[in-house]
Each structure stands twice: as C-alpha cells, then as structure tokens.
Design an enzyme around this catalytic site. Structure first.
Site, PDB file in Angstrom:
ATOM      1  N   ASP A 191      10.706 -40.559  16.948  1.00 38.50           N
ATOM      2  CA  ASP A 191      11.114 -41.164  17.917  1.00 38.50           C
ATOM      3  C   ASP A 191       9.268 -42.113  18.223  1.00 38.50           C
ATOM      4  O   ASP A 191       8.447 -41.371  17.808  1.00 38.50           O
ATOM      5  CB  ASP A 191      11.188 -39.919  19.466  1.00 38.50           C
ATOM      6  CG  ASP A 191      11.285 -41.644  20.619  1.00 38.50           C
ATOM      7  OD1 ASP A 191      11.230 -42.646  20.746  1.00 38.50           O
ATOM      8  OD2 ASP A 191      10.859 -41.000  21.635  1.00 38.50           O
ATOM      9  N   ARG A 196       7.143 -48.550  19.711  1.00 40.49           N
ATOM     10  CA  ARG A 196       5.730 -48.316  20.741  1.00 40.49           C
ATOM     11  C   ARG A 196       4.505 -48.080  19.692  1.00 40.49           C
ATOM     12  O   ARG A 196       3.599 -48.249  19.906  1.00 40.49           O
ATOM     13  CB  ARG A 196       5.903 -46.700  21.239  1.00 40.49           C
ATOM     14  CG  ARG A 196       6.330 -46.463  22.851  1.00 40.49           C
ATOM     15  CD  ARG A 196       6.813 -45.403  23.520  1.00 40.49           C
ATOM     16  NE  ARG A 196       8.019 -44.451  22.623  1.00 40.49           N
ATOM     17  CZ  ARG A 196       8.047 -43.600  23.157  1.00 40.49           C
ATOM     18  NH1 ARG A 196       6.846 -42.423  23.489  1.00 40.49           N
ATOM     19  NH2 ARG A 196       8.826 -42.536  22.350  1.00 40.49           N
ATOM     20  N   HIS A 256       9.087 -49.542  11.900  1.00 42.83           N
ATOM     21  CA  HIS A 256      10.715 -48.727  11.879  1.00 42.83           C
ATOM     22  C   HIS A 256      10.483 -49.180  10.247  1.00 42.83           C
ATOM     23  O   HIS A 256      10.989 -47.972   9.134  1.00 42.83           O
ATOM     24  CB  HIS A 256      12.608 -49.608  11.853  1.00 42.83           C
ATOM     25  CG  HIS A 256      12.438 -49.901  13.268  1.00 42.83           C
ATOM     26  ND1 HIS A 256      12.633 -48.681  13.786  1.00 42.83           N
ATOM     27  CD2 HIS A 256      12.755 -50.666  14.433  1.00 42.83           C
ATOM     28  CE1 HIS A 256      13.017 -49.361  15.187  1.00 42.83           C
ATOM     29  NE2 HIS A 256      12.597 -49.937  15.831  1.00 42.83           N
ATOM     30  N   LEU A 283      17.714 -29.443  -1.038  1.00 46.80           N
ATOM     31  CA  LEU A 283      17.886 -30.034  -0.064  1.00 46.80           C
ATOM     32  C   LEU A 283      18.861 -30.234   0.488  1.00 46.80           C
ATOM     33  O   LEU A 283      19.886 -31.157  -0.312  1.00 46.80           O
ATOM     34  CB  LEU A 283      17.121 -30.478   0.189  1.00 46.80           C
ATOM     35  CG  LEU A 283      16.677 -30.599   2.161  1.00 46.80           C
ATOM     36  CD1 LEU A 283      16.532 -29.850   2.708  1.00 46.80           C
ATOM     37  CD2 LEU A 283      15.380 -31.705   1.793  1.00 46.80           C
TER      38      LEU A 283
END
Length: 256
Positions: free
Chosen positions: A30, A34, A47, A141
C-alpha cells in the site's frame, strides 16, 4: 533490476535470523499513489517504483528462508480506478511476465496466481497461465500473486461450489465443515499466511485473505511501499519471531 545469483548461492548467503522464520508471508503493498503525490509525480510512477521493490523483497524472502510470499497486486475493486491507471497496472503485469519471469524461473521461484480469471483479457490470462506452467516445479520460493482478487468473492465462489456439489449428490450437507470450505478457496493448496504485512500505516485487511487470516500475525509498517526495503522486511520477521502463537490454546509460557 534483476536477480544476479542462483538459488544455491542465495541459500549459502542466507543470513541468521533469531527465532522462527514464518513459512508464509503475505503483503498488502500500500502507498504507491501517496508516495507519488507527495513528490508531485503521477500515480503511475509510484506503481513503477513499487514494482522495483517487489524484486528486492522476493530476493530477500529467498535469503531469509521464507517459503511462500503472497503479494496483493491488484484487487477486484481496483477496476474502479481511473482507466489510465488500470491500463498502466495491467501493463506492469505484462512487463513482469515478459521481463522478470525467466529470471525468477532461473532462481527457482514458483509463481502461483490467485483471483478471478473469468472476464480477463485473453492475453492476460495466457500470461498468467504461462507463468504458472513454466515455474510449476520450482522449490526455492512460491510467489503467490493475488490478481483480480477479492476475498468476499472468493468465499462466494466457494459457497457456490459447495451448493453445486450438494445438489449433484457429490457432497452431503452434513459434511460441510471448515475443511470443505478451505478446499474450495483459490488457496486450497497453499497454507494460511503466518504473517501479514501492510505498508503505509493503514491497519485493515481491505478484503484480502479474510478466511485465511484467522490466525495470522499482523505487522503494520509506516513506510509507503515504494520506500519499503529489506531492512523493513527484516524488522517484520524479527517482530514475528518474538510472538507467542497460541491458536486459541493456552500459552506454553503461561502453562508453566
């Protein structure tokens, strides 16, 4: 930015972590918008910078011994964002598969995608399937990408499958339990997250892994996602290592 070492080298240089390393870490990434706004930049730049952070955290997960890393990359609610932003996010996904997938594969990363695929553009669906198919046997992973994902819709889909199985006689309604529900979720073959991290200081799940988070530990990081780094990731792992996970039972320390 790409990986430069193979999986065996990463294992050899794996740092010492005090305490237990979570098997499965999930992250709500998140703060991209901002971060960009605070710098007078378009949201798309946030982004783009956030995508670079993903590469570093994937690498750090391998180094620290995390087995599964789930990233909330695009929610089912994100379609309501401005069309230009949605188009850019889809473009990032396309570039990820085309430029990063081979490197992830070389480093032993298995890619899994969870979320609703019906209605996605055919090229997007093909890219997601390609990523899963190419990396399906990798073991360093498991990178779970939550794309077009919404937990409430996931639960609705599971309920619908249960109803269909009962109606078809494949399942007795008296056999419906938590395991029956879990087996019909997008994550049916993925263990629940041990640790959920959310960046940007917000403290909510935002329709992410609602069922699976029943006994997860939470860590809320004030940094915006484009500023997130391996040190912040390590702090979350260190916090997790100090916690006493009881799963509804009496603490072993209290019992003594």
């Amino acid at each position: 930015m790409t990986f430069t070492a193979d999986a065996s080298d990463l294992t050899a240089r794996r740092p010492s972590i005090d305490g237990c390393v979570p098997r499965h870490v999930a992250i709500i990434m998140d703060g991209n918008g901002r971060w960009a706004k605070a710098r007078g930049l378009p949201r798309t730049e946030g982004h783009r910078r956030g995508a670079e952070v993903i590469r570093r955290i994937v690498r750090r997960s391998i180094e620290t011994g995390v087995e599964i890393l789930t990233l909330f990359s695009f929610s089912s609610e994100n379609w309501s964002r401005p069309a230009t932003e949605v188009s850019y996010l889809l473009g990032l996904l396309r570039r990820f598969v085309r430029t990063d997938l081979a490197n992830l594969h070389e480093n032993g990363v298995r890619v899994r995608v969870i979320g609703e695929r019906d209605g996605l553009a055919s090229d997007i669906r093909a890219l997601l399937e390609e990523a899963e198919r190419l990396t399906c046997d990798n073991t360093a992973l498991t990178l779970v990408v939550a794309f077009n994902y919404g937990s409430r819709q996931e639960l609705v889909d599971a309920a619908r499958k249960l109803a269909e199985d009962v109606a078809a006689g494949r399942l007795d309604s008296r056999e419906i339990d938590s395991d029956a529900i879990a087996e019909r979720l997008y994550t049916r073959d993925i263990p629940d997250p041990d640790l959920i991290i959310r960046t940007s200081g917000e403290q909510r799940l935002s329709n992410f892994l609602l069922w699976q988070a029943a006994y997860s530990e939470f860590y809320f990081e004030p940094a915006l996602w484009p500023d997130y780094d391996k040190d912040a990731f390590d702090r979350a792992l260190a916090s997790y290592a100090k916690r006493d996970r009881r799963f509804g039972r009496v603490s072993s320390q209290a019992a003594t």
